[in-house]
Design an enzyme around this catalytic site. Structure first.
Site, short mmCIF file in Angstrom:
data_model
loop_
_atom_site.label_atom_id
_atom_site.label_comp_id
_atom_site.label_asym_id
_atom_site.label_seq_id
_atom_site.Cartn_x
_atom_site.Cartn_y
_atom_site.Cartn_z
N TYR A 1 33.74 -80.91 56.18
CA TYR A 1 34.43 -80.73 57.45
C TYR A 1 35.94 -80.75 57.22
CZ TYR A 1 30.21 -81.83 60.20
OH TYR A 1 28.97 -81.83 60.77
N TYR B 1 25.60 -82.19 53.51
CA TYR B 1 26.60 -83.14 53.00
C TYR B 1 26.02 -84.54 52.90
CZ TYR B 1 27.49 -84.06 58.06
OH TYR B 1 27.38 -84.35 59.40
N ARG C 1 22.72 -85.09 54.96
CA ARG C 1 22.43 -84.43 56.24
C ARG C 1 21.95 -83.00 55.98
NH1 ARG C 1 23.84 -85.11 61.10
NH2 ARG C 1 21.67 -84.54 61.27
N HIS D 1 23.68 -78.21 59.53
CA HIS D 1 23.56 -78.18 60.99
C HIS D 1 24.86 -77.70 61.62
CE1 HIS D 1 25.12 -82.18 59.95
NE2 HIS D 1 25.87 -82.04 61.02
N HIS E 1 26.97 -78.56 65.17
CA HIS E 1 27.04 -79.39 66.37
C HIS E 1 27.30 -78.51 67.59
CE1 HIS E 1 27.34 -83.36 64.29
NE2 HIS E 1 27.82 -82.61 63.31
FE LIG Z 1 27.65 -83.20 61.18
#
Ligand SMILES: [Fe+3]
Lengths: 189, 250
Positions: free
Chosen positions: B116, B155, B165, B168, B170
């Site tokens: 991110y 990640y 994770r 995905h 959000h």
């Molecule tokens: Fe996330």
């Protein structure tokens, strides 16, 4: 056409919520300089009493006349009584778990059962560790309508205080305790 | 709207009625596998709130919030981001299958490497100077939205030993009433990381979990340009009559 569909499940906003949900004008339910505007400030705490530094608080409320600019209000949609009034606010918490919203006091609302709802904001809290938003309400201290408010009355007297804002130099203070001692009352909507 | 579908009472206020979600529709707030729920999930039972004016209304946020390229995450910089280009599209519907038009959809995601663009994300995967991972769109009259982006990466996180994770995106949605507000995550079909992810698995009903997984949409791909995934999002339904359906059709 009544094909019933299951709703999409909620998931946490996670720790990186700021990327998608940060609005420069988020905290401004009304524009700066609006006559009578005040700040609602507070901190969000977890069950260990630590500030929640990665939460998002959203607010929704009626305008000072108790009206909504929304087609589903059966009294009719009405442009807000205050220029630039959005009714909606969004504030992420800072490194001390603090959020802030600039707004004006909403008017009281008629309740379908014939009661009067006291002036209130409805708040959603999103955070890492919250798999679904939690919903609460903020009421104003010493408002005479509080005594008859059907929602306040539905809450045990010992816990009702968690829904009442306190006075602050530039408006009101409203802390949110997700868990533990003095846990804020949260609602199933 | 007629009396059999809405509350008609003393002061004449008739409010639309939103159905309550099933108990298993959403994850329980306290989900021990996801460690940070332990200190953040409320322990007191939620108090039932009848829907009144504040709940059956909500912010109707529109065009003013959108920039021209907000829906295309691959064109927000001078160059194109690294990674597999994908189209993510679908409809926002209510529980009766009716489209939710003109509603704001906000998304955020990692880049192709699983990182991110955020100050607290510092695991050793590269940032991409051409990718912010942030998008916004409004649904059209038929409730349809469309994003162009790149395939996000998996990640690591510190929830449990060797925790990853699944990839995905959000999603945040307003719907047309406070009762419909939803934040969720879209997953990709066949992800091998589902088995060990306590956030995905916090939704206990396997059928409900399926609703968070996009469908690979071969018909929606653009030849020699991008793969496509279809992700329909269902917000809470409203009790209604056939007459009302006609009114609502645009
Ligand atoms: Fe996330």
């Amino acid at each position: 056409m009544s094909e019933r569909l299951g709703v999409t499940p909620a998931q946490t906003v996670g720790p990186f919520l700021h990327l998608g949900l940060r609005w420069p004008d988020g905290p401004y339910v009304v524009p700066e300089g609006t006559p009578g505007a005040f700040w609602i400030r507070g901190q969000v705490f977890d069950g260990a009493g630590a500030p929640v530094v990665d939460a998002l608080v959203e607010s929704w409320q009626a305008d000072p006349d108790g009206r909504f600019d929304h087609p589903d209000d059966p009294r009719g949609a009405r442009p807000p009584a205050v220029p630039g009034f959005r009714g909606f606010g969004r504030s992420e918490t800072d490194a001390h778990g603090r959020y802030a919203l600039l707004t004006v006091k909403p008017g009281p609302l008629p309740d379908p059962d014939g009661a009067i709802e006291a002036p209130h904001l409805t708040l959603s809290v999103f955070a890492r560790g919250l798999l679904h938003r939690v919903v609460t309400r903020l009421y104003f201290p010493h408002d005479p309508a509080n005594a008859g408010d059907p929602v306040l009355r539905s809450v045990d007297a010992e816990r009702r205080g968690t829904l009442l804002a306190g006075p602050a130099p530039d408006g009101f203070r409203f802390d949110i305790r997700l868990q533990g001692e003095n846990e804020t009352v949260f609602f199933a909507v | 709207m007629t009396q059999d579908t809405a509350d008609q009472t003393g002061n004449g206020l008739v409010l639309p009625r939103y159905r309550r979600d099933d108990v298993d529709a959403h994850p329980p707030l306290l989900s021990p596998g996801y460690k940070s729920t332990a200190v953040r999930a409320p322990r007191q039972p939620l108090i039932y709130l009848p829907h009144r004016l504040t709940e059956i209304t909500g912010p109707l946020l529109g065009e003013g919030r959108l920039g021209e390229l907000d829906h295309d995450l691959t064109r927000q910089h001078d160059g194109e981001p690294q990674g597999q280009r994908i189209i993510v599209h679908g409809r926002v519907l209510d529980g009766d299958g009716r489209p939710v038009p003109h509603t704001l959809v906000e998304i955020w995601q990692t880049n192709a490497a699983g990182r991110y663009r955020h100050a607290v994300d510092n695991w050793p995967a590269p940032l991409d100077p051409n990718f912010d991972g942030v998008g916004r769109a409004l649904t059209d009259e038929r409730g349809h939205y469309r994003f162009v982006t790149v395939q996000p990466g998996a990640y690591p996180w510190k929830n449990h030993d060797n925790a990853w994770r699944p990839a995905h995106i959000h999603f945040s949605l307003f719907g047309r009433a406070f009762t419909q507000r939803l934040v969720t995550q879209m997953y990709f079909p066949g992800d091998p990381l589902f088995f060990q992810d306590p956030i995905f698995n916090s939704v206990r009903d396997p059928k409900a979990r399926e609703r968070m997984i996009a469908r690979y949409d071969h018909a929606g791909t653009v030849p020699e340009w991008a793969l496509a995934y279809e992700f329909d999002i269902v917000l809470r339904g409203r009790e209604s009559t056939p007459f009302e359906d006609e009114d609502d059709d645009e």
